[in-house]
Design a protein around this motif. Sequence first.
Motif, PDB file in Angstrom:
ATOM      1  N   TYR A 185       0.821  -1.209   0.000  1.00  0.00           N
ATOM      2  CA  TYR A 185       0.000   0.000   0.000  1.00  0.00           C
ATOM      3  C   TYR A 185       0.859   1.265   0.000  1.00  0.00           C
ATOM      4  N   MET A 186       1.950   1.227   0.746  1.00  0.00           N
ATOM      5  CA  MET A 186       2.893   2.349   0.758  1.00  0.00           C
ATOM      6  C   MET A 186       4.294   1.768   0.708  1.00  0.00           C
ATOM      7  N   MET A 187       5.144   2.353  -0.115  1.00  0.00           N
ATOM      8  CA  MET A 187       6.512   1.847  -0.248  1.00  0.00           C
ATOM      9  C   MET A 187       7.484   3.005  -0.341  1.00  0.00           C
ATOM     10  N   GLN A 188       8.706   2.742   0.077  1.00  0.00           N
ATOM     11  CA  GLN A 188       9.807   3.666  -0.171  1.00  0.00           C
ATOM     12  C   GLN A 188      10.829   2.938  -1.015  1.00  0.00           C
ATOM     13  N   VAL A 189      11.341   3.612  -2.029  1.00  0.00           N
ATOM     14  CA  VAL A 189      12.353   3.025  -2.902  1.00  0.00           C
ATOM     15  C   VAL A 189      13.619   3.840  -2.735  1.00  0.00           C
ATOM     16  N   GLY A 190      14.673   3.192  -2.272  1.00  0.00           N
ATOM     17  CA  GLY A 190      15.906   3.922  -1.990  1.00  0.00           C
ATOM     18  C   GLY A 190      15.659   5.007  -0.964  1.00  0.00           C
ATOM     19  N   ASP A 191      16.295   6.141  -1.163  1.00  0.00           N
ATOM     20  CA  ASP A 191      16.165   7.256  -0.220  1.00  0.00           C
ATOM     21  C   ASP A 191      15.178   8.321  -0.675  1.00  0.00           C
ATOM     22  N   VAL A 192      14.824   8.341  -1.973  1.00  0.00           N
ATOM     23  CA  VAL A 192      14.135   9.531  -2.490  1.00  0.00           C
ATOM     24  C   VAL A 192      12.780   9.280  -3.138  1.00  0.00           C
ATOM     25  N   PHE A 193      12.320   8.046  -3.255  1.00  0.00           N
ATOM     26  CA  PHE A 193      11.023   7.771  -3.875  1.00  0.00           C
ATOM     27  C   PHE A 193      10.058   7.206  -2.830  1.00  0.00           C
ATOM     28  N   LEU A 194       8.825   7.746  -2.859  1.00  0.00           N
ATOM     29  CA  LEU A 194       7.774   7.301  -1.953  1.00  0.00           C
ATOM     30  C   LEU A 194       6.510   7.052  -2.766  1.00  0.00           C
ATOM     31  N   GLY A 195       5.893   5.889  -2.599  1.00  0.00           N
ATOM     32  CA  GLY A 195       4.659   5.564  -3.303  1.00  0.00           C
ATOM     33  C   GLY A 195       3.528   5.295  -2.332  1.00  0.00           C
ATOM     34  N   ILE A 196       2.330   5.821  -2.637  1.00  0.00           N
ATOM     35  CA  ILE A 196       1.154   5.683  -1.780  1.00  0.00           C
ATOM     36  C   ILE A 196      -0.026   5.263  -2.655  1.00  0.00           C
ATOM     37  N   GLN A 197      -0.674   4.141  -2.309  1.00  0.00           N
ATOM     38  CA  GLN A 197      -1.798   3.677  -3.110  1.00  0.00           C
ATOM     39  C   GLN A 197      -3.056   4.519  -2.909  1.00  0.00           C
ATOM     40  N   GLY A 198      -3.299   5.006  -1.704  1.00  0.00           N
ATOM     41  CA  GLY A 198      -4.496   5.782  -1.413  1.00  0.00           C
ATOM     42  C   GLY A 198      -4.428   7.204  -1.934  1.00  0.00           C
ATOM     43  N   HIS A 199      -5.547   7.919  -1.794  1.00  0.00           N
ATOM     44  CA  HIS A 199      -5.683   9.282  -2.310  1.00  0.00           C
ATOM     45  C   HIS A 199      -5.882  10.287  -1.168  1.00  0.00           C
ATOM     46  N   PRO A 200      -4.826  10.856  -0.623  1.00  0.00           N
ATOM     47  CA  PRO A 200      -5.011  11.874   0.423  1.00  0.00           C
ATOM     48  C   PRO A 200      -5.664  13.145  -0.098  1.00  0.00           C
ATOM     49  N   GLU A 201      -5.629  13.366  -1.413  1.00  0.00           N
ATOM     50  CA  GLU A 201      -6.179  14.587  -2.004  1.00  0.00           C
ATOM     51  C   GLU A 201      -7.685  14.508  -2.250  1.00  0.00           C
ATOM     52  N   PHE A 202      -8.264  13.311  -2.239  1.00  0.00           N
ATOM     53  CA  PHE A 202      -9.697  13.165  -2.513  1.00  0.00           C
ATOM     54  C   PHE A 202     -10.530  13.645  -1.320  1.00  0.00           C
TER      55      PHE A 202
END
Length: 242
Positions: free
Chosen positions: A170-187
């Motif tokens: 659902y949420m991942m960090q790749v290395g030091d500088v990439f962050l991925g989030i499946q949900g929509h905090p902006e909705f």
Amino acid sequence: MKIGLLQCDDVAQPLIERHGSYPDMIQTLLRSVDPEVELQVFACHEGRIPDRTDGFDGWLTTGSKYGANDDADWIASLERFIRTLWQAHQPLVGICFGHQLMAKALGGRVERSVNGWGLGAYPVTLSQQEPWMSPWDSPTLELLASHQDQVAELPPQGRILAHSGFCPIYMMQVGDVFLGIQGHPEFSRAYLEDLLELRRTGVSAERILAARHSLRQPVNDLLVGRWILNFIRSRCGAATAP
């Protein structure tokens, strides 16, 4: 803080007058945390991919009705740009489609979920606490969601930060500088409510009803907005959000 916003879709025409565009939603969220945040929008879904990586504190990729595995020239071009950001060590946060495309661009795998549509608000468990996750309210997190695809395999250097039985990455960090989030905090709840109405013909009545019921639950939209800015600031050497 100046953020390059990689826009990957438009809000459906019947909804845009009431709810605004995806850049509007992102701007509302981030400026609720820091009124001085500046966004420069690149309409990637229209083929307008940035031609440089400098001049920004970080980048953010929006959601989309398209899939990361779709055969479209602009998606392939955006994948290449994501790899360019990775090579340049530039902070990037991907939301929903952006999270999935980030994983695919860096060697992960994205698939259609066997669980069907992820709609409404559903809780996930945070696997670990990172310094930029401030404030830390709870080991669980809840955001609004609208997705069929999800990350099935992490890219190299990826690690899971949040998971659920429905969405293991659902949420991942790749290395030091990439962050991925499946949900929509902006909705907003109102936007997702109207979006559910548009999707009635393609989603089961039971799933729509469950999603509507879930909208009564509180969500952590502002908290995650703060975390996004904290993550970018921590990567460009600035202080965390106030």
